[in-house]
Design a protein around this motif. Structure first.
Motif, PDB file in Angstrom:
ATOM      1  N   SER A  88       0.830  -1.210   0.000  1.00 37.46           N
ATOM      2  CA  SER A  88       0.000   0.000   0.000  1.00 37.46           C
ATOM      3  C   SER A  88       0.863   1.257   0.000  1.00 37.46           C
ATOM      4  CB  SER A  88      -0.951   0.001   1.199  1.00 37.46           C
ATOM      5  OG  SER A  88      -0.254   0.019   2.424  1.00 37.46           O
ATOM      6  N   TYR A  89       1.987   1.209   0.718  1.00 37.69           N
ATOM      7  CA  TYR A  89       2.913   2.336   0.668  1.00 37.69           C
ATOM      8  C   TYR A  89       3.370   2.598  -0.766  1.00 37.69           C
ATOM      9  CZ  TYR A  89       3.705   3.202   5.671  1.00 37.69           C
ATOM     10  OH  TYR A  89       3.570   3.571   6.979  1.00 37.69           O
ATOM     11  N   ALA A  90       3.634   1.513  -1.502  1.00 39.56           N
ATOM     12  CA  ALA A  90       4.098   1.641  -2.886  1.00 39.56           C
ATOM     13  C   ALA A  90       3.052   2.297  -3.772  1.00 39.56           C
ATOM     14  CB  ALA A  90       4.468   0.264  -3.443  1.00 39.56           C
ATOM     15  N   GLY A  91       1.785   2.219  -3.385  1.00 32.39           N
ATOM     16  CA  GLY A  91       0.729   2.885  -4.144  1.00 32.39           C
ATOM     17  C   GLY A  91       0.469   4.293  -3.658  1.00 32.39           C
ATOM     18  N   TYR A  92       0.502   4.490  -2.336  1.00 30.37           N
ATOM     19  CA  TYR A  92       0.146   5.786  -1.788  1.00 30.37           C
ATOM     20  C   TYR A  92       1.238   6.834  -1.989  1.00 30.37           C
ATOM     21  CZ  TYR A  92      -3.852   3.600   0.474  1.00 30.37           C
ATOM     22  OH  TYR A  92      -5.026   2.943   0.720  1.00 30.37           O
ATOM     23  N   ILE A  93       2.498   6.444  -1.896  1.00 25.94           N
ATOM     24  CA  ILE A  93       3.577   7.428  -2.006  1.00 25.94           C
ATOM     25  C   ILE A  93       3.616   8.072  -3.394  1.00 25.94           C
ATOM     26  CG2 ILE A  93       6.086   7.704  -2.016  1.00 25.94           C
ATOM     27  CD1 ILE A  93       6.208   5.736   0.321  1.00 25.94           C
ATOM     28  N   PRO A  94       3.563   7.297  -4.496  1.00 23.53           N
ATOM     29  CA  PRO A  94       3.490   7.974  -5.810  1.00 23.53           C
ATOM     30  C   PRO A  94       2.245   8.841  -5.965  1.00 23.53           C
ATOM     31  CG  PRO A  94       4.102   5.663  -6.076  1.00 23.53           C
ATOM     32  CD  PRO A  94       3.678   5.837  -4.661  1.00 23.53           C
ATOM     33  N   THR A  95       1.125   8.402  -5.379  1.00 26.45           N
ATOM     34  CA  THR A  95      -0.094   9.212  -5.435  1.00 26.45           C
ATOM     35  C   THR A  95       0.104  10.538  -4.713  1.00 26.45           C
ATOM     36  OG1 THR A  95      -1.443   7.199  -5.478  1.00 26.45           O
ATOM     37  CG2 THR A  95      -2.554   9.249  -4.899  1.00 26.45           C
ATOM     38  N   LEU A  96       0.784  10.474  -3.564  1.00 32.54           N
ATOM     39  CA  LEU A  96       1.070  11.692  -2.806  1.00 32.54           C
ATOM     40  C   LEU A  96       1.970  12.629  -3.603  1.00 32.54           C
ATOM     41  CD1 LEU A  96       0.917  13.338  -0.191  1.00 32.54           C
ATOM     42  CD2 LEU A  96       2.854  12.005   0.668  1.00 32.54           C
ATOM     43  N   VAL A  97       2.960  12.069  -4.284  1.00 25.22           N
ATOM     44  CA  VAL A  97       3.861  12.891  -5.094  1.00 25.22           C
ATOM     45  C   VAL A  97       3.078  13.597  -6.204  1.00 25.22           C
ATOM     46  CG1 VAL A  97       5.814  12.849  -6.682  1.00 25.22           C
ATOM     47  CG2 VAL A  97       5.898  11.511  -4.570  1.00 25.22           C
ATOM     48  N   LEU A  98       2.212  12.852  -6.891  1.00 24.30           N
ATOM     49  CA  LEU A  98       1.380  13.461  -7.938  1.00 24.30           C
ATOM     50  C   LEU A  98       0.485  14.555  -7.365  1.00 24.30           C
ATOM     51  CD1 LEU A  98       0.280  10.397 -10.102  1.00 24.30           C
ATOM     52  CD2 LEU A  98       1.693  12.327 -10.843  1.00 24.30           C
ATOM     53  N   LEU A  99      -0.048  14.304  -6.169  1.00 33.21           N
ATOM     54  CA  LEU A  99      -0.910  15.295  -5.527  1.00 33.21           C
ATOM     55  C   LEU A  99      -0.137  16.566  -5.205  1.00 33.21           C
ATOM     56  CD1 LEU A  99      -3.809  15.651  -4.442  1.00 33.21           C
ATOM     57  CD2 LEU A  99      -2.978  14.860  -2.229  1.00 33.21           C
ATOM     58  N   LEU A 100       1.089  16.408  -4.708  1.00 32.39           N
ATOM     59  CA  LEU A 100       1.911  17.573  -4.379  1.00 32.39           C
ATOM     60  C   LEU A 100       2.215  18.403  -5.627  1.00 32.39           C
ATOM     61  CD1 LEU A 100       4.457  16.188  -1.760  1.00 32.39           C
ATOM     62  CD2 LEU A 100       2.672  17.894  -1.390  1.00 32.39           C
TER      63      LEU A 100
END
Length: 375
Positions: A88-100
């Protein structure tokens, strides 16, 4: 790649990337429901949310019935547990980067210039995120005690980690846009004033709801010593750390300035809340200590318990190294964000600082209020 971005524009490339990824995920889930939705999306992302919402240690797919593992039939399919996994970290971290990246575009569009004022004005929202998460903890406690939820799924899922980060982000975004509009139309002298007011009102409403629940429901209770010990401990830790930096390495503060105090305090709250909640909650009145829900603090506590003798752990507890890790991480971040970073790209630097504080203060506030209201 640079020529491609220059040709179409960074914002269009970002929007196309987000839209393409969303379409790929949706199509994968529709065309290959078992392999994509059940075995990946449900098992690692939505299943943990369902388990957390019901206070279950484990949830089974069970042909879409989603039942507790101890009530599931044989061969019920994949299972999920509350909390995060490395998948889940592997999915959430790239999503967070895109959000930023998207946030950077939005801030640029809004033309915000007083970035540091915005940083401090958003501080109540970071506390609000943790308090809102405890509203769901109270919701789960209600289900455990009565079999009924005040907030039903899937809506309650949006105030469960990590989806709550996105929920609070969009609430804060609406507040920022509204506050900037008020400033541009000369209703206020600075956007930071209505922004901090909105955040404070939301925080007050969330904590007020928890206080009302503790006063009227049997599954919640108020333990006043918990917030006192955590806030005093975090503030003392922050003061000692800040004085040590000013005394021995004052150059660390040149970039962040007083924002550094907020960064240290946010992660000190998280560290002290973990130490108190995991090892000393019963000493302060709770019927049981809290259970770690993040793999990092769980691993640190387990490692400490394995390395140190049992008689030492019985006196010191096993969560205390987590506090030192959090403070070391906060000081490292302050060191990284020197004055050069703020001079070259203040917008990007402040946005990252907001993220750093939110990542520490959100879970820390949640742990503190969970223990404070016994949910």
């Amino acid at each position: 790649m640079d020529d491609f971005i220059d040709r179409f524009g960074a914002e269009r490339v970002w929007a196309a990337t987000v839209a393409s990824l969303a379409i790929i995920v949706v199509l994968g889930a529709v065309l290959f429901p078992q392999r994509v939705y059940v075995d990946i999306i449900w098992q690692y992302f939505w299943g943990p949310v369902v388990a957390d919402a019901h206070s279950w240690n484990c949830v089974a797919w069970a042909d879409g019935q989603q039942v507790a593992c101890d009530q599931a039939p044989p061969d019920a399919g994949p299972t999920a547990e509350p909390g995060y996994t490395f998948v889940s970290y592997a999915g959430y971290i790239p999503t967070l980067v895109l959000l930023l990246i998207g946030v950077i575009f939005i801030v640029r569009r809004l033309g915000i210039e007083r970035y540091r004022a915005g940083f401090f004005a958003l501080f109540p929202f970071m506390l609000f995120g943790g308090a809102l998460r405890v509203v769901e903890d109270a919701n789960a406690a209600s289900f455990e005690a009565t079999g009924d939820m005040a907030i039903q799924l899937p809506w309650s899922g949006f105030i469960i980690s990590p989806l709550i980060y996105f929920t609070v982000f969009f609430i804060a975004l609406i507040a920022v846009v509204s506050s900037v509009w008020l400033e541009r139309n000369d209703y206020v002298s600075g956007y930071e004033y209505p922004l901090i007011g909105i955040g404070t009102a939301l925080l007050t409403a969330a904590v007020g709801y928890l206080a009302y629940t503790a006063a009227t429901e049997p599954y919640a209770e108020f333990y006043p010593l918990i917030p006192v010990v955590i806030l005093v401990g975090a503030t003392l830790t922050t003061g000692i750390t800040w004085v040590a930096i000013e005394q021995f390495a004052p150059e660390l503060n040149r970039g962040t300035q007083y924002m550094g105090i907020v960064v240290i305090w946010a992660h000190a709250v998280d560290g002290v809340a973990n130490v108190v909640g995991l090892d000393w909650a019963t000493t302060l009145g709770l019927p049981a200590n809290l259970v770690p829900k993040h793999p990092i603090n769980r691993a640190i506590a387990n490692t400490t318990a394995d390395v140190l003798p049992a008689d030492v752990v019985s006196v010191t507890g096993s969560a205390w190294p987590f506090l030192f890790v959090k403070i070391a991480a906060a000081v490292f971040i302050i060191w990284i964000f020197d004055d050069t970073v703020f001079e070259e790209n203040p917008r990007y630097a402040v946005l990252l600082m907001i993220t750093v504080v939110a990542v520490g203060l959100g879970p820390g506030t949640r742990d503190m209020l969970r223990a404070t209201f016994g949910v």
